[in-house]
Design a protein around this motif. Structure first.
Motif, PDB file in Angstrom:
ATOM      1  N   SER A 120       7.698 -10.622   5.015  1.00  0.00           N
ATOM      2  CA  SER A 120       8.995  -9.943   5.089  1.00  0.00           C
ATOM      3  C   SER A 120      10.075 -10.905   5.557  1.00  0.00           C
ATOM      4  O   SER A 120       9.807 -11.774   6.390  1.00  0.00           O
ATOM      5  N   ASP A 130      19.584  -5.843   7.664  1.00  0.00           N
ATOM      6  CA  ASP A 130      19.245  -4.432   7.432  1.00  0.00           C
ATOM      7  C   ASP A 130      19.375  -3.560   8.662  1.00  0.00           C
ATOM      8  O   ASP A 130      18.944  -2.413   8.650  1.00  0.00           O
ATOM      9  N   HIS A 171       9.310  -5.182   0.595  1.00  0.00           N
ATOM     10  CA  HIS A 171      10.665  -4.694   0.240  1.00  0.00           C
ATOM     11  C   HIS A 171      11.539  -5.815  -0.321  1.00  0.00           C
ATOM     12  O   HIS A 171      12.485  -6.288   0.301  1.00  0.00           O
ATOM     13  N   LEU A 174      15.494  -5.913  -0.069  1.00  0.00           N
ATOM     14  CA  LEU A 174      15.990  -5.254   1.143  1.00  0.00           C
ATOM     15  C   LEU A 174      17.475  -5.496   1.363  1.00  0.00           C
ATOM     16  O   LEU A 174      18.174  -4.655   1.938  1.00  0.00           O
ATOM     17  N   LYS A 177      20.122  -2.755   0.877  1.00  0.00           N
ATOM     18  CA  LYS A 177      19.876  -1.505   1.594  1.00  0.00           C
ATOM     19  C   LYS A 177      21.128  -0.635   1.715  1.00  0.00           C
ATOM     20  O   LYS A 177      21.062   0.580   1.517  1.00  0.00           O
ATOM     21  N   ASP A 208       5.134  -5.242  -2.924  1.00  0.00           N
ATOM     22  CA  ASP A 208       5.148  -3.966  -2.216  1.00  0.00           C
ATOM     23  C   ASP A 208       6.176  -3.031  -2.863  1.00  0.00           C
ATOM     24  O   ASP A 208       7.374  -3.319  -2.845  1.00  0.00           O
ATOM     25  N   ASN A 210       7.919  -0.092  -2.157  1.00  0.00           N
ATOM     26  CA  ASN A 210       8.129   0.458  -0.820  1.00  0.00           C
ATOM     27  C   ASN A 210       9.060   1.657  -0.881  1.00  0.00           C
ATOM     28  O   ASN A 210      10.190   1.562  -1.347  1.00  0.00           O
ATOM     29  N   ALA A 213      13.257   3.016   1.300  1.00  0.00           N
ATOM     30  CA  ALA A 213      14.652   3.136   0.880  1.00  0.00           C
ATOM     31  C   ALA A 213      14.952   4.549   0.397  1.00  0.00           C
ATOM     32  O   ALA A 213      15.928   5.183   0.822  1.00  0.00           O
ATOM     33  N   VAL A 221      13.393   3.330  -4.582  1.00  0.00           N
ATOM     34  CA  VAL A 221      12.400   2.560  -3.840  1.00  0.00           C
ATOM     35  C   VAL A 221      12.672   1.077  -4.029  1.00  0.00           C
ATOM     36  O   VAL A 221      13.314   0.654  -4.997  1.00  0.00           O
ATOM     37  N   TYR A 222      12.200   0.269  -3.098  1.00  0.00           N
ATOM     38  CA  TYR A 222      12.226  -1.181  -3.271  1.00  0.00           C
ATOM     39  C   TYR A 222      11.046  -1.586  -4.148  1.00  0.00           C
ATOM     40  O   TYR A 222       9.936  -1.122  -3.929  1.00  0.00           O
ATOM     41  N   ASP A 243       5.780   2.017   4.639  1.00  0.00           N
ATOM     42  CA  ASP A 243       6.654   1.508   5.704  1.00  0.00           C
ATOM     43  C   ASP A 243       6.751   2.522   6.838  1.00  0.00           C
ATOM     44  O   ASP A 243       7.828   2.735   7.411  1.00  0.00           O
ATOM     45  N   SER A 257       7.133   6.038  -5.055  1.00  0.00           N
ATOM     46  CA  SER A 257       6.642   4.704  -5.411  1.00  0.00           C
ATOM     47  C   SER A 257       5.760   4.785  -6.647  1.00  0.00           C
ATOM     48  O   SER A 257       5.851   3.954  -7.560  1.00  0.00           O
TER      49      SER A 257
END
Length: 292
Positions: A120, A130, A171, A174, A177, A208, A210, A213, A221-222, A243, A257
């Motif tokens: 990450s 973020d 993510h 990210l 965001k 991922d 994720n 979001a 989603v990410y 997450d 997801s």
């Protein structure tokens, strides 16, 4: 049937901005039909200036002690619940401190028998991207605009992937965001994303997908659909990440997801096992198992 997440499992026991005990998180995962569940607590941060607001009472030494406690507890829970769920024990990285992050992450990785690492990036040169819209806006202004900030972020994630080679890349986008609904990256940024995807592919990374979001009202989603579709074209494997930061978010939003993966054209999703490593399951077989 298999149901899994490999980014999350944060708990209030070892993470100041999460809730619930780690045991409660594990029991919630069992109750919600997970067959495999990854615990990936945040790694310590080693400089006072990298503490989140409110963590000053803990300090860097407190974060290190909390992480050590997480490791001990996580491995004990893996053994205690082995007949009910397969727990995978890992940690989530930071690219901090900026001047020696790689050494810090490698030392942490080698200190324990982790099953995997979640790569990450939450900062650019020690400034969070973020934490709040205000902080992100000020960072963008200082870097020369939103596009410049996004370019710096994706270059940093590519560097993290190439040097650390994490098992899961978290993510991916990210940095968007706090962008408004319907946001899309510029053509210039898209080229940097392409470089990142090439790096993930070259180093056998898994993306991922994720749901945080979407669950928290920050768009899809990410990563965004166009990124996920491009990853599918490149045959980059994907997995799921809830997450979660406590019982209330264990598994919540993973249906989104799953929908995103299907929409991108994936027919299989990857999941990690302790004995056989990464496996791929057909989408039809990826859903919660028994629910207690």
């Amino acid at each position: 049937m298999v149901w899994f997440s490999y980014h999350g499992g944060h708990s209030g026991e070892f993470c100041d901005h999460a809730a619930s005990s780690l045991q409660e998180v594990v029991e919630a995962a069992i109750d919600r039909g997970f067959t495999h569940y990854g615990l990936s607590e945040h790694c310590p941060r080693y400089r006072e200036q990298d503490l989140y607001p409110g963590e000053e009472r803990l300090g860097t030494e407190g974060l290190i002690r909390a992480f050590d406690g997480y490791v001990t507890r996580a491995f004990a829970l893996r053994d205690a619940y082995a007949g009910q769920i397969e727990l995978l024990i890992g940690f989530e990285t930071e690219k901090l401190p900026p001047e020696r992050w790689l050494e810090a992450m490698r030392l942490l990785k080698s200190a324990h028998a982790f099953d995997y690492v979640v790569g990450s990036v939450h900062d650019i040169d020690g400034r969070w991207i973020d934490y709040s819209p205000q902080d992100t806006r000020r960072l963008a202004e200082d870097l020369g605009g939103t596009e410049a900030m996004q370019l710096a972020y994706f270059r940093s994630v590519t560097d993290m992937v190439e040097q650390l080679r994490p098992d899961v890349v978290a993510h991916l986008d990210l940095v968007r965001k706090f962008e408004p609904a319907g946001f899309a990256f510029s053509a210039r940024v898209a080229k940097e994303i392409e470089r990142l995807l090439e790096a993930i592919k070259a180093h056998d990374g898994v993306i991922d997908v994720n749901c945080a979001a979407a669950r928290n009202g920050y768009g899809p989603v990410y990563p965004l659909p166009q990124i996920l579709s491009r990853a599918r074209e490149m045959d980059i494997p994907v997995t799921f990440g809830d997450d979660s930061h406590g019982v209330k978010t264990v598994g919540v939003g993973l249906d989104l997801s799953r929908q995103a993966v299907c929409a991108a054209g994936y027919t299989q999703v990857s999941y990690l096992t302790r004995d056989k490593g990464w496996q791929r399951a057909d989408i039809a077989d990826v859903q919660p198992g028994r629910v207690g």
